[in-house]
Design a protein around this motif. Structure first.
Motif, PDB file in Angstrom:
ATOM      1  N   ASN B   3       0.825  -1.209   0.000  1.00 28.21           N
ATOM      2  CA  ASN B   3       0.000   0.000   0.000  1.00 28.21           C
ATOM      3  C   ASN B   3       0.860   1.260   0.000  1.00 28.21           C
ATOM      4  O   ASN B   3       0.633   2.198  -0.727  1.00 28.21           O
ATOM      5  N   GLN B   6       2.696   2.071  -3.150  1.00 23.18           N
ATOM      6  CA  GLN B   6       1.860   2.686  -4.158  1.00 23.18           C
ATOM      7  C   GLN B   6       1.755   4.189  -3.931  1.00 23.18           C
ATOM      8  O   GLN B   6       1.781   4.976  -4.859  1.00 23.18           O
ATOM      9  N   SER B  10       2.640   7.084  -6.403  1.00 26.30           N
ATOM     10  CA  SER B  10       1.626   7.967  -6.955  1.00 26.30           C
ATOM     11  C   SER B  10       1.974   9.427  -6.734  1.00 26.30           C
ATOM     12  O   SER B  10       1.676  10.266  -7.561  1.00 26.30           O
ATOM     13  N   ARG B  18       9.619   7.285 -17.794  1.00 26.38           N
ATOM     14  CA  ARG B  18       9.296   5.884 -17.553  1.00 26.38           C
ATOM     15  C   ARG B  18      10.489   5.109 -17.009  1.00 26.38           C
ATOM     16  O   ARG B  18      10.358   4.264 -16.133  1.00 26.38           O
ATOM     17  N   GLY B  39       0.643   8.893   3.815  1.00 25.84           N
ATOM     18  CA  GLY B  39      -0.116   9.584   4.840  1.00 25.84           C
ATOM     19  C   GLY B  39      -0.860   8.538   5.650  1.00 25.84           C
ATOM     20  O   GLY B  39      -2.018   8.726   5.988  1.00 25.84           O
ATOM     21  N   PHE B  40      -0.168   7.445   5.923  1.00 23.88           N
ATOM     22  CA  PHE B  40      -0.844   6.305   6.535  1.00 23.88           C
ATOM     23  C   PHE B  40      -0.876   6.385   8.048  1.00 23.88           C
ATOM     24  O   PHE B  40       0.141   6.657   8.666  1.00 23.88           O
ATOM     25  N   GLN B 105     -11.590  12.429   0.055  1.00 28.63           N
ATOM     26  CA  GLN B 105     -11.104  12.588  -1.307  1.00 28.63           C
ATOM     27  C   GLN B 105     -12.294  12.750  -2.257  1.00 28.63           C
ATOM     28  O   GLN B 105     -12.282  13.584  -3.148  1.00 28.63           O
ATOM     29  N   GLN B 106     -13.334  11.950  -2.051  1.00 24.78           N
ATOM     30  CA  GLN B 106     -14.508  12.098  -2.904  1.00 24.78           C
ATOM     31  C   GLN B 106     -15.175  13.456  -2.691  1.00 24.78           C
ATOM     32  O   GLN B 106     -15.670  14.065  -3.647  1.00 24.78           O
ATOM     33  N   ASP B 109     -13.436  15.895  -4.775  1.00 27.28           N
ATOM     34  CA  ASP B 109     -13.824  15.744  -6.182  1.00 27.28           C
ATOM     35  C   ASP B 109     -15.211  16.350  -6.429  1.00 27.28           C
ATOM     36  O   ASP B 109     -15.421  17.063  -7.406  1.00 27.28           O
ATOM     37  N   TYR B 129      -2.188  20.085   0.046  1.00 27.95           N
ATOM     38  CA  TYR B 129      -2.409  18.652  -0.153  1.00 27.95           C
ATOM     39  C   TYR B 129      -2.475  18.289  -1.642  1.00 27.95           C
ATOM     40  O   TYR B 129      -3.291  18.816  -2.382  1.00 27.95           O
ATOM     41  N   SER B 134      -4.802  17.679  -7.274  1.00 26.23           N
ATOM     42  CA  SER B 134      -5.096  16.834  -8.412  1.00 26.23           C
ATOM     43  C   SER B 134      -6.605  16.766  -8.680  1.00 26.23           C
ATOM     44  O   SER B 134      -7.043  16.717  -9.825  1.00 26.23           O
ATOM     45  N   SER B 138      -8.271  18.249 -12.210  1.00 26.04           N
ATOM     46  CA  SER B 138      -9.004  17.408 -13.149  1.00 26.04           C
ATOM     47  C   SER B 138     -10.244  18.132 -13.688  1.00 26.04           C
ATOM     48  O   SER B 138     -10.839  17.696 -14.659  1.00 26.04           O
ATOM     49  N   TYR B 139     -10.645  19.216 -13.056  1.00 23.32           N
ATOM     50  CA  TYR B 139     -11.751  20.016 -13.608  1.00 23.32           C
ATOM     51  C   TYR B 139     -11.229  21.273 -14.300  1.00 23.32           C
ATOM     52  O   TYR B 139     -11.995  22.183 -14.618  1.00 23.32           O
ATOM     53  N   GLY B 249      -9.429   2.227   5.626  1.00 20.97           N
ATOM     54  CA  GLY B 249      -9.967   1.148   4.782  1.00 20.97           C
ATOM     55  C   GLY B 249     -11.482   1.219   4.668  1.00 20.97           C
ATOM     56  O   GLY B 249     -12.063   0.795   3.679  1.00 20.97           O
ATOM     57  N   TYR B 381       3.415   6.290  10.643  1.00 17.60           N
ATOM     58  CA  TYR B 381       3.275   4.933  10.118  1.00 17.60           C
ATOM     59  C   TYR B 381       4.365   3.982  10.603  1.00 17.60           C
ATOM     60  O   TYR B 381       4.086   2.877  11.059  1.00 17.60           O
TER      61      TYR B 381
END
Ligand code: PLP
Ligand code: PLP
Lengths: 403, 406
Positions: B3, B6, B10, B18, B39-40, B105-106, B109, B129, B134, B138-139, B249, B381
């Motif tokens: 986790n 990733q 990201s 690449r 940020g766990f 996060q949602q 968005d 943040y 991001s 995206s908008y 989670g 963490y």
């Protein structure tokens, strides 16, 4: 402060789902018999099995599943899904999402710019049309017969739209036990559509929440499987499968499989929008599959639903006037009625609610301006036998009086 | 820990070639990597025992509710639990002022979707943040970054930038702030600063978006009132989340604000995921109802306070003297700043390769692309031992870099 001045353009015109409003309008009618819902019957939730899996997962794997998870979805769940699907599939060809709605949303966000065309069925699932609308897609619907969208209509539509310079981005299809139309695509039609879409470079989004709910007959391979096994290139189809109708919508777990590059983009959207789906629910579904509980459970659901479908078909046969027609699905949770042209189901809805029966008028399942008003959708999984008997009878009485 | 890898990826791979990503991937699999990246929360902070009991109860008593579709607005029991909790803090809200999202996060968005048209301007901190940047990006938002001092965004500069933007015909759509233990910089706004920013928002009639995931994780000092409360006119939309005080989670967050705004967020959410899992919402609601939340937060604070102390001491001991860092009174992060010429982006792979310790390069958090001499360090963490050892490794690495330069 006046927020309305600040809202984005799309927000100012965005509409709430009409079905929500319709259902809300009948909420306070006592003893209402409702064929309107699209909810699975709670009696089909395997809650005891899920309960012990939830406890186990939290107890044994808590530090893993209670933590932030991977944006592409739980790898353990993917491994189980690959086994369940039973054909060659790689983890990077799948993404787990917060229900099918969420997968459809990401797919659409990957492909659509405002004004781009999405081809859909007439009728189609309203929830998805709302999603398309919210992303400012131009939805163009294609008429169906008993085997799916009509090839000639598809070809005409594509030709006309392309002549107008429109950018057709994909075709959205619900091939099994269609919501709302109740039909299942024939194998031949599937192949014809795939071939046509390959030739014309139109990706297919296959939405498959009901395919495992087959009560009778032989199952037909999914578009995804047919494309993968019989066509080249094989990556034209992205299939979305939801656990909402087979385990419980409250889990909000679905997955999409498709071309690796596209899936990777969907994962980037997920990372921006929810970071990850609910990790505990993902792992519970993984363990459910791993323990081999799914097949027996699906058999139970189908056995549970089958008599309700039969009951509704029998009652329709018994009471409906001969000018009313309906689909005779071999599974799923809906039937679709076609009334004589001069009867408007929106009006019928209002009268019916006075007689304590409810359904969804068919007009709600078409893109705006492309409605048909003489159709309606009946759900047969959320009522008792007595309610089905009484409800269908009252509807038939109302219709007879109008004819 | 997959986790966390990733997350390192990201946040770090934007703009990376690449080949560089492939190389990074390779080193991230080295055994013994100490990661200050994510940020766990600490897995030890998850209330596993309490959850077992609650899950059994929910499944026993209300399985049909928990497994069925829920409303897009969220579980009423959870909404009213949250409202009651705010009421106890003296904030005047009801359930109708709160809706549930699939974590904050949602919410970011959906708020972005509700307000931003391509080319609209948004006021953000320098830094802020990454996930918010991001989401706004995206908008098609045009981000205006405001420099910060120890108390947050500097009001004079903010006002100036707002004026300039208005003169260009673009009134900013909202001011995005993380007033408590800011991610990544760690500072907390004083009440005075909060009021100054609210004042600006009122003067120019601009919405404030208060993102508050760390508010409850305070290890010293006095808690500040939220901008939402100080404003009192619902010109502030507040975002909360269970990710750092319960468990990430379960993806559960909430938006508190004016009903007109919430309406739009709900319509947007219908088209995104229909509803947040009712099952986990109900578990969270019962968890609150049983009074588990607050004692658990105290426990978490104790744990993190000690982890932070270890990290601060180790930084003192091991970091080259050219570096400074923030000393936040709470939250999960601190931010270290080196001499101007240092490029933390370019150094990350070497740092992992040579010393097996990872950080997040600061540039990701700066909408103006600056901050290349900064890095964010997470202290929640890893274990205390690893916090110390990681700082030792990081210090060793940076000292070498500095020595080689001169
Ligand atoms: C055709 C179709 N697609 C998608 C959905 C939404 O499913 P989910 O609960 O997985 O978001 C439904 C639910 O009724 C449906 O009928
Ligand atoms: C400032 C800030 N906002 C929002 C989030 C998103 O958190 P979640 O979606 O888990 O609630 C984070 C997570 O790190 C954050 O730091």
């Amino acid at each position: 402060m006046h927020y309305s001045d600040s809202f984005s353009r799309i927000t100012q015109v965005m509409k709430s789902s009409l079905i929500r409003e319709l259902v809300a309008s009948t909420k306070n009618i006592p003893d209402l018999i409702s064929f309107a819902g699209g909810f699975p019957s709670p009696a089909t939730f395997p809650y005891q099995q899920l309960a012990s899996l939830f406890e186990e997962v939290v107890k044994n794997e808590g530090s893993d599943v209670l933590q932030y998870g991977a944006s592409e979805g739980d790898i353990l769940l993917k491994e189980q899904l690959m086994k369940w699907e039973g054909y060659e599939l790689k983890p990077e060809e799948m993404v787990i999402t917060v229900g099918a709605t969420n997968a459809i949303y990401y797919y659409t966000r990957c492909l659509i710019n405002p004004g781009d065309v999405i081809l859909c069925e007439a009728p189609s699932f309203l929830g998805t049309l709302v999603t398309f609308d919210a992303l400012e897609a131009d939805c163009q619907s294609i008429a169906m017969d008993e085997e799916g969208i009509i090839m000639d209509e598809l070809k005409d539509k594509v030709r006309t739209l392309r002549q107008q310079g429109k950018n057709i981005k994909f075709l959205y299809i619900i091939p099994d036990f269609h919501n709302p139309a109740g039909i299942t695509y024939s194998l031949k039609r599937r192949k014809d559509i795939i071939q046509y879409c390959i030739d014309n470079e139109i990706p297919i989004l296959e939405d498959n929440p009901y395919s495992r709910l087959r009560f009778y007959g032989e199952s037909v391979p999914t578009f995804y499987r047919v494309a993968k096994t019989e066509f080249h290139p094989t990556d034209i189809v992205t299939e979305v499968v939801s656990f909402s109708k087979i385990l419980g919508p409250g889990l909000r777990i679905a997955y999409a499989k498709g071309d690796k590059e596209l899936i990777e983009k969907m994962v980037s959207w997920q990372q921006k929008v929810t970071i990850t789906p609910d990790c505990v629910a993902e792992r519970v579904v993984a363990r459910f599959l791993e323990k081999g509980l799914m097949e027996a459970h699906l058999k139970n659901i189908c056995e549970y639903y089958r008599p309700y479908l039969q009951k509704m078909l029998d009652e329709l046969e018994k009471h409906m006037p001969s000018s009313v027609h309906w689909t005779k699905p071999e599974g799923g949770i809906f039937l679709w009625l076609t009334l004589p042209e001069n009867i408007n189901a929106d009006e019928l809805f209002i009268e019916a609610s006075k007689h304590k029966v409810s359904f969804i008028p068919g007009s709600k399942f078409y893109p705006e301006g492309q409605e048909r008003f003489n159709t309606l959708r009946l759900n047969f999984t959320y009522s008792t036998f007595e309610q089905i008997e009484k409800g269908v009878c009252s509807l038939a009485e109302l219709l007879k009086a109008k004819l | 820990m997959i986790n966390d890898l990733q997350e390192i990826l990201s946040v770090n791979i934007r703009g990376m070639k690449r080949s560089a990503i492939r190389e990074l991937l390779k080193y991230l699999n080295q055994p013994g990597l100490i990661s200050f990246s994510g940020g766990f929360p600490a897995p030890q902070s998850f209330p596993v025992e309490e959850l077992k009991g609650i899950i059994a109860e929910v499944m026993e008593n209300e399985p049909y509710y928990a497994l069925q579709y829920g409303t897009t607005e969220g579980d009423n029991l959870l909404r009213s639990q949250l409202a009651d909790r705010y009421k106890k803090l003296g904030i005047d809200v009801t359930m109708d002022n709160i809706i549930i999202t699939t974590a904050s996060q949602q919410a970011l968005d959906l708020i972005a979707k509700s307000f931003i048209d391509r080319g609209d301007t948004i006021i953000v901190g320098l830094p802020t943040y990454l996930g918010a940047l991001s989401a706004f990006n995206s908008y098609g938002a045009d981000m205006i970054g405001i420099p910060m001092d120890d108390e947050g965004e500097i009001p004079e500069i903010m006002e100036d930038e707002i004026k300039k933007s208005i003169n260009r015909g673009k009134k900013p759509k909202f001011i995005y702030v993380i007033p408590d233990f800011q991610n990544p910089a760690g500072m907390t706004m004083s009440e005075k600063r909060r009021k100054e920013i609210i004042d600006i928002a009122h003067r120019y009639d601009i919405l404030i978006l208060e993102d508050s995931p760390y508010r409850e994780l305070r290890y010293e000092g006095e808690s500040q009132r939220t901008l939402y409360e100080l404003d009192g006119t619902q010109q502030v939309v507040l975002l909360g989340t269970f990710s750092k005080i319960f468990c990430p989670g379960f993806r559960i967050g909430w938006v508190m604000g004016h009903p007109d705004v919430l309406d739009k967020v709900v319509i947007g959410k219908q088209a995104t995921d229909l509803c947040t899992p009712p099952f986990t919402q109900r578990i969270a609601a019962r968890y609150m109802e049983k009074g588990y939340l607050d004692p658990k937060i105290s426990e978490i604070c104790k744990m993190y306070k000690s982890k932070q102390k270890v990290m601060l001491e180790a930084l003192d001991e091991f970091m080259p003297e050219e570096f400074t860092w923030t000393k936040p009174q709470g939250g999960l992060f601190l931010m270290a700043t080196g001499p101007e010429w240092i490029d933390t982006d370019a150094l990350l792979i070497d740092c992992i390769k040579e010393q097996n310790v990872a950080y997040v390069a600061g540039t990701s958090f700066f909408c103006d692309g600056k901050g290349q001499n900064t890095m964010r360090l997470n202290f929640s963490y890893e274990s205390e031992e690893n916090n110390r050892e990681g700082c030792r490794r990081l210090g060793t690495f940076l000292k070498k870099v500095i020595a080689n330069k001169s």
